[in-house]
Write a protein that holds these residues in place. Structure first.
Motif, PDB file in Angstrom:
ATOM      1  N   ASN A  80       5.551  18.919 -62.445  1.00  0.00           N
ATOM      2  CA  ASN A  80       4.982  20.069 -61.767  1.00  0.00           C
ATOM      3  C   ASN A  80       4.246  19.562 -60.519  1.00  0.00           C
ATOM      4  O   ASN A  80       3.023  19.430 -60.485  1.00  0.00           O
ATOM      5  N   GLY A  81       5.020  19.159 -59.518  1.00  0.00           N
ATOM      6  CA  GLY A  81       4.478  18.377 -58.412  1.00  0.00           C
ATOM      7  C   GLY A  81       4.358  16.945 -58.899  1.00  0.00           C
ATOM      8  O   GLY A  81       4.395  16.683 -60.124  1.00  0.00           O
ATOM      9  N   SER A  82       4.228  15.989 -57.969  1.00  0.00           N
ATOM     10  CA  SER A  82       4.063  14.612 -58.434  1.00  0.00           C
ATOM     11  C   SER A  82       2.703  14.434 -59.105  1.00  0.00           C
ATOM     12  O   SER A  82       2.496  13.505 -59.879  1.00  0.00           O
ATOM     13  N   THR A  83       1.785  15.361 -58.861  1.00  0.00           N
ATOM     14  CA  THR A  83       0.443  15.265 -59.443  1.00  0.00           C
ATOM     15  C   THR A  83       0.494  15.185 -60.970  1.00  0.00           C
ATOM     16  O   THR A  83      -0.202  14.367 -61.578  1.00  0.00           O
ATOM     17  N   GLU A  84       1.317  16.012 -61.576  1.00  0.00           N
ATOM     18  CA  GLU A  84       1.400  15.989 -63.047  1.00  0.00           C
ATOM     19  C   GLU A  84       1.774  14.577 -63.524  1.00  0.00           C
ATOM     20  O   GLU A  84       1.255  14.077 -64.531  1.00  0.00           O
ATOM     21  N   SER A 104      -6.386   5.082 -49.847  1.00  0.00           N
ATOM     22  CA  SER A 104      -5.159   5.742 -50.321  1.00  0.00           C
ATOM     23  C   SER A 104      -5.544   7.033 -51.033  1.00  0.00           C
ATOM     24  O   SER A 104      -6.726   7.367 -51.144  1.00  0.00           O
ATOM     25  N   TYR A 105      -4.535   7.684 -51.539  1.00  0.00           N
ATOM     26  CA  TYR A 105      -4.704   8.999 -52.161  1.00  0.00           C
ATOM     27  C   TYR A 105      -5.668   8.918 -53.360  1.00  0.00           C
ATOM     28  O   TYR A 105      -5.516   8.064 -54.228  1.00  0.00           O
ATOM     29  N   HIS A 106      -6.664   9.838 -53.380  1.00  0.00           N
ATOM     30  CA  HIS A 106      -7.730   9.793 -54.390  1.00  0.00           C
ATOM     31  C   HIS A 106      -7.243   9.823 -55.829  1.00  0.00           C
ATOM     32  O   HIS A 106      -7.865   9.268 -56.728  1.00  0.00           O
ATOM     33  N   ASP A 107      -6.150  10.543 -56.069  1.00  0.00           N
ATOM     34  CA  ASP A 107      -5.807  10.822 -57.459  1.00  0.00           C
ATOM     35  C   ASP A 107      -5.280   9.612 -58.238  1.00  0.00           C
ATOM     36  O   ASP A 107      -5.240   9.642 -59.467  1.00  0.00           O
ATOM     37  N   TYR A 108      -4.911   8.528 -57.538  1.00  0.00           N
ATOM     38  CA  TYR A 108      -4.502   7.327 -58.278  1.00  0.00           C
ATOM     39  C   TYR A 108      -5.707   6.831 -59.097  1.00  0.00           C
ATOM     40  O   TYR A 108      -5.574   6.464 -60.265  1.00  0.00           O
ATOM     41  N   ALA A 109      -6.850   6.825 -58.443  1.00  0.00           N
ATOM     42  CA  ALA A 109      -8.061   6.336 -59.114  1.00  0.00           C
ATOM     43  C   ALA A 109      -8.535   7.331 -60.170  1.00  0.00           C
ATOM     44  O   ALA A 109      -8.887   6.952 -61.298  1.00  0.00           O
ATOM     45  N   ASN A 154       1.808   5.338 -46.867  1.00  0.00           N
ATOM     46  CA  ASN A 154       0.517   5.471 -47.526  1.00  0.00           C
ATOM     47  C   ASN A 154      -0.279   6.620 -46.895  1.00  0.00           C
ATOM     48  O   ASN A 154      -0.332   6.730 -45.679  1.00  0.00           O
ATOM     49  N   ASN A 155      -0.872   7.430 -47.741  1.00  0.00           N
ATOM     50  CA  ASN A 155      -1.737   8.505 -47.270  1.00  0.00           C
ATOM     51  C   ASN A 155      -3.178   8.058 -47.494  1.00  0.00           C
ATOM     52  O   ASN A 155      -3.489   7.683 -48.626  1.00  0.00           O
ATOM     53  N   PRO A 156      -4.041   8.029 -46.496  1.00  0.00           N
ATOM     54  CA  PRO A 156      -3.937   8.671 -45.173  1.00  0.00           C
ATOM     55  C   PRO A 156      -3.599   7.727 -44.020  1.00  0.00           C
ATOM     56  O   PRO A 156      -3.679   8.176 -42.872  1.00  0.00           O
ATOM     57  N   ILE A 180       4.696   3.295 -57.318  1.00  0.00           N
ATOM     58  CA  ILE A 180       4.767   3.463 -55.867  1.00  0.00           C
ATOM     59  C   ILE A 180       5.007   4.939 -55.545  1.00  0.00           C
ATOM     60  O   ILE A 180       5.994   5.534 -55.993  1.00  0.00           O
ATOM     61  N   ASP A 181       4.084   5.487 -54.785  1.00  0.00           N
ATOM     62  CA  ASP A 181       4.116   6.914 -54.491  1.00  0.00           C
ATOM     63  C   ASP A 181       4.830   7.143 -53.159  1.00  0.00           C
ATOM     64  O   ASP A 181       4.300   6.822 -52.099  1.00  0.00           O
ATOM     65  N   GLU A 182       6.021   7.718 -53.248  1.00  0.00           N
ATOM     66  CA  GLU A 182       6.783   7.998 -52.022  1.00  0.00           C
ATOM     67  C   GLU A 182       6.793   9.505 -51.714  1.00  0.00           C
ATOM     68  O   GLU A 182       7.813  10.075 -51.322  1.00  0.00           O
ATOM     69  N   ALA A 183       5.615  10.123 -51.837  1.00  0.00           N
ATOM     70  CA  ALA A 183       5.526  11.575 -51.618  1.00  0.00           C
ATOM     71  C   ALA A 183       5.978  11.993 -50.212  1.00  0.00           C
ATOM     72  O   ALA A 183       6.447  13.112 -50.024  1.00  0.00           O
ATOM     73  N   PHE A 184       5.839  11.085 -49.241  1.00  0.00           N
ATOM     74  CA  PHE A 184       6.148  11.451 -47.838  1.00  0.00           C
ATOM     75  C   PHE A 184       7.399  10.759 -47.305  1.00  0.00           C
ATOM     76  O   PHE A 184       7.655  10.789 -46.112  1.00  0.00           O
ATOM     77  N   ILE A 185       8.175  10.133 -48.179  1.00  0.00           N
ATOM     78  CA  ILE A 185       9.255   9.262 -47.703  1.00  0.00           C
ATOM     79  C   ILE A 185      10.306  10.031 -46.898  1.00  0.00           C
ATOM     80  O   ILE A 185      10.897   9.486 -45.964  1.00  0.00           O
ATOM     81  N   ASN A 209       8.013  10.793 -56.445  1.00  0.00           N
ATOM     82  CA  ASN A 209       8.501  11.529 -55.281  1.00  0.00           C
ATOM     83  C   ASN A 209       7.994  12.962 -55.392  1.00  0.00           C
ATOM     84  O   ASN A 209       7.786  13.471 -56.489  1.00  0.00           O
ATOM     85  N   SER A 210       7.767  13.577 -54.228  1.00  0.00           N
ATOM     86  CA  SER A 210       7.280  14.951 -54.212  1.00  0.00           C
ATOM     87  C   SER A 210       8.218  15.803 -53.376  1.00  0.00           C
ATOM     88  O   SER A 210       8.697  15.352 -52.337  1.00  0.00           O
ATOM     89  N   LEU A 211       8.466  17.026 -53.827  1.00  0.00           N
ATOM     90  CA  LEU A 211       9.276  17.929 -53.001  1.00  0.00           C
ATOM     91  C   LEU A 211       8.392  18.957 -52.306  1.00  0.00           C
ATOM     92  O   LEU A 211       8.874  19.828 -51.600  1.00  0.00           O
ATOM     93  N   ILE A 220       4.775  25.946 -55.047  1.00  0.00           N
ATOM     94  CA  ILE A 220       5.824  25.988 -56.081  1.00  0.00           C
ATOM     95  C   ILE A 220       5.688  24.822 -57.061  1.00  0.00           C
ATOM     96  O   ILE A 220       5.996  24.944 -58.241  1.00  0.00           O
ATOM     97  N   ARG A 221       5.211  23.674 -56.580  1.00  0.00           N
ATOM     98  CA  ARG A 221       4.948  22.488 -57.416  1.00  0.00           C
ATOM     99  C   ARG A 221       6.238  21.839 -57.927  1.00  0.00           C
ATOM    100  O   ARG A 221       6.815  22.288 -58.924  1.00  0.00           O
ATOM    101  N   LEU A 222       6.702  20.839 -57.239  1.00  0.00           N
ATOM    102  CA  LEU A 222       7.926  20.137 -57.637  1.00  0.00           C
ATOM    103  C   LEU A 222       7.844  18.667 -57.294  1.00  0.00           C
ATOM    104  O   LEU A 222       7.429  18.310 -56.184  1.00  0.00           O
TER     105      LEU A 222
HETATM  106  C1  LIG Z   1       0.052  10.677 -51.330  1.00  0.00           C
HETATM  107  C2  LIG Z   1       0.191  11.901 -52.178  1.00  0.00           C
HETATM  108  N1  LIG Z   1       0.817  11.789 -53.350  1.00  0.00           N
HETATM  109  C3  LIG Z   1       0.963  12.852 -54.149  1.00  0.00           C
HETATM  110  C4  LIG Z   1       0.452  14.079 -53.803  1.00  0.00           C
HETATM  111  C5  LIG Z   1       0.616  15.215 -54.751  1.00  0.00           C
HETATM  112  O1  LIG Z   1       1.639  16.040 -54.309  1.00  0.00           O
HETATM  113  P1  LIG Z   1       2.335  17.121 -55.209  1.00  0.00           P
HETATM  114  O2  LIG Z   1       1.641  17.191 -56.505  1.00  0.00           O
HETATM  115  O3  LIG Z   1       2.220  18.405 -54.459  1.00  0.00           O
HETATM  116  O4  LIG Z   1       3.755  16.668 -55.369  1.00  0.00           O
HETATM  117  C6  LIG Z   1      -0.217  14.239 -52.595  1.00  0.00           C
HETATM  118  C7  LIG Z   1      -0.783  15.538 -52.201  1.00  0.00           C
HETATM  119  O5  LIG Z   1      -1.467  15.689 -51.229  1.00  0.00           O
HETATM  120  C8  LIG Z   1      -0.338  13.111 -51.744  1.00  0.00           C
HETATM  121  O6  LIG Z   1      -0.954  13.195 -50.576  1.00  0.00           O
END
Ligand SMILES: Cc1ncc(COP(=O)(O)O)c(C=O)c1O
Length: 361
Positions: A80-84, A104-109, A154-156, A180-185, A209-211, A220-222
């Motif tokens: 449900n998004g890569s977040t799940e 990097s993206y907060h949610d890894y931590a 890498n974000n940001p 390895i998070d390729e959300a923006f690849i 990967n994130s759509l 939509i969350r994918l």
């Molecule tokens: C680097 C990175 N990974 C993952 C996500 C999560 O994305 P989503 O859950 O919408 O796929 C985000 C959202 O901002 C992000 O910036």
């Protein structure tokens, strides 16, 4: 570190006591073109999906990755998004000590901590344009850990860490996980060659990967995680059922055929990035960092407080991502999402029109 994502201009407007016209939001990193037009055209067809329970395995999502990236279905777990999946992984892998490349993206931590893992941060520095550490340094940093998290791009910071460097590390440390998070690849020009999704599956490599970013469907969350079938099976056993809703799963069948939209996205973003960089270079008090993604990290040096710039932009109806809550970016860093040439010009003009007199009238 404060837990906060982009896209909250209202809280900053309130903080500065401002009421302004509608805001053009450069803080959220979504495809500025919006979703592929075919989704809107066919939207009413998805209505039927709301009655039935969706496919538990996310058949549509798996079909997307299979068609687009030639990945076997047994190697894909939709989310449900890569977040799940970011939250599922440390729980299921039972991680005890993770290394996170920052900023990097907060949610890894956050996800690692919630799963009870200890975190060791590996900071990258602006002096080296936030480049990936040398192998020797990585080897030392990884000692005693059971996983590495990093984003590519890498974000940001926007860096695209070398695919080979990551594969070499994964091969060198077969007992450690490489997440390895390729959300923006897909924003990257030659993404199909550069993505780790086109590398051989390794037992210890997990690619997120994130759509939602590339197809502008954050609501939509994918997303999905791709890896060896053993770990994908383990993850699937633990994951909650039905987290991919029926509409999301069904519209995935339309995505692999959106070539014109995809090409247009990459072409326009590439042009807009070059245009932005040319202008940013000339603006006093702003330093930017090269990016492979649809966003650019910048640093504000004109005054000692980024609030001065944020307030000025909000008054002009523009909002950027304040990055001071990222460890390592406290010193007045901000991030801008690349939008259309017209929108970017508005931002450039507003950045260039900042006057010190606004603070010291
Ligand atoms: C680097 C990175 N990974 C993952 C996500 C999560 O994305 P989503 O859950 O919408 O796929 C985000 C959202 O901002 C992000 O910036």
């Amino acid at each position: 570190m404060q837990y906060q994502h982009g896209g909250s201009p209202q809280s900053d407007l309130a903080r500065f006591g401002l009421k302004t016209p509608p805001i053009l939001d450069f803080s959220v990193n979504l495809n500025f073109l919006g979703p592929p037009p075919i989704i809107k055209q066919r939207w009413m067809e998805f209505f039927d999906c709301i009655v039935d329970y969706p496919d538990m395995g996310g058949r549509g999502v798996k079909g997307y990755y299979e068609k687009k990236f030639r990945i076997a279905q047994k190697n894909i777990l939709p989310g449900n998004g890569s977040t799940e999946l970011i939250y599922l992984l440390p729980r299921v892998l039972g991680l005890k000590k993770v290394v996170i490349i920052i900023p990097s993206y907060h949610d890894y931590a956050r996800a690692s901590r919630q799963a009870g893992a200890q975190i060791s941060y590996l900071p990258l520095t602006p002096d080296h344009n936030f480049a990936f550490p040398e192998q020797d340094k990585m080897t030392v940093a990884l000692q005693g850990s059971d996983a590495l998290w990093c984003g590519r791009p890498n974000n940001p910071t926007g860096n695209l860490f070398s695919r080979q460097a990551i594969l070499d590390l994964a091969d060198k440390f077969p007992q450690k996980w490489f997440i390895i998070d390729e959300a923006f690849i897909q924003f990257v020009g030659n993404y199909s060659e550069t993505s780790l999704l086109s590398s051989e599956i390794r037992p210890n490599l997990l690619i997120l990967n994130s759509l939602t970013k590339f197809y502008a469907m954050a609501g939509i969350r994918l997303g999905g995680v791709i890896g060896h079938e053993d770990i994908i099976t383990r993850l699937r056993r633990i994951k909650e059922p039905w987290s991919i809703n029926g509409i999301a799963d069904r519209l995935c069948y339309l995505l692999p055929n959106c070539f014109p939209y995809e090409d247009k996205t990459r072409t326009l973003i590439n042009q807009a990035r070059m245009q932005l960089e040319i202008h940013l270079e000339k603006i006093e008090g702003i330093k930017f960092f090269p990016s492979a993604a649809n966003f650019i990290l910048c640093q504000w040096n004109r005054t000692d407080n980024l609030d001065h710039l944020l307030r000025h932009l909000l008054i002009n109806g523009l909002y950027v991502r304040d990055c001071r809550n990222f460890t390592g970016l406290e010193n007045n860093f901000f991030r801008i999402c690349i939008r259309s040439l017209k929108d970017n010009n508005l931002l450039i003009n507003a950045l260039a029109s900042f006057s010190i007199k606004e603070i010291f009238p």
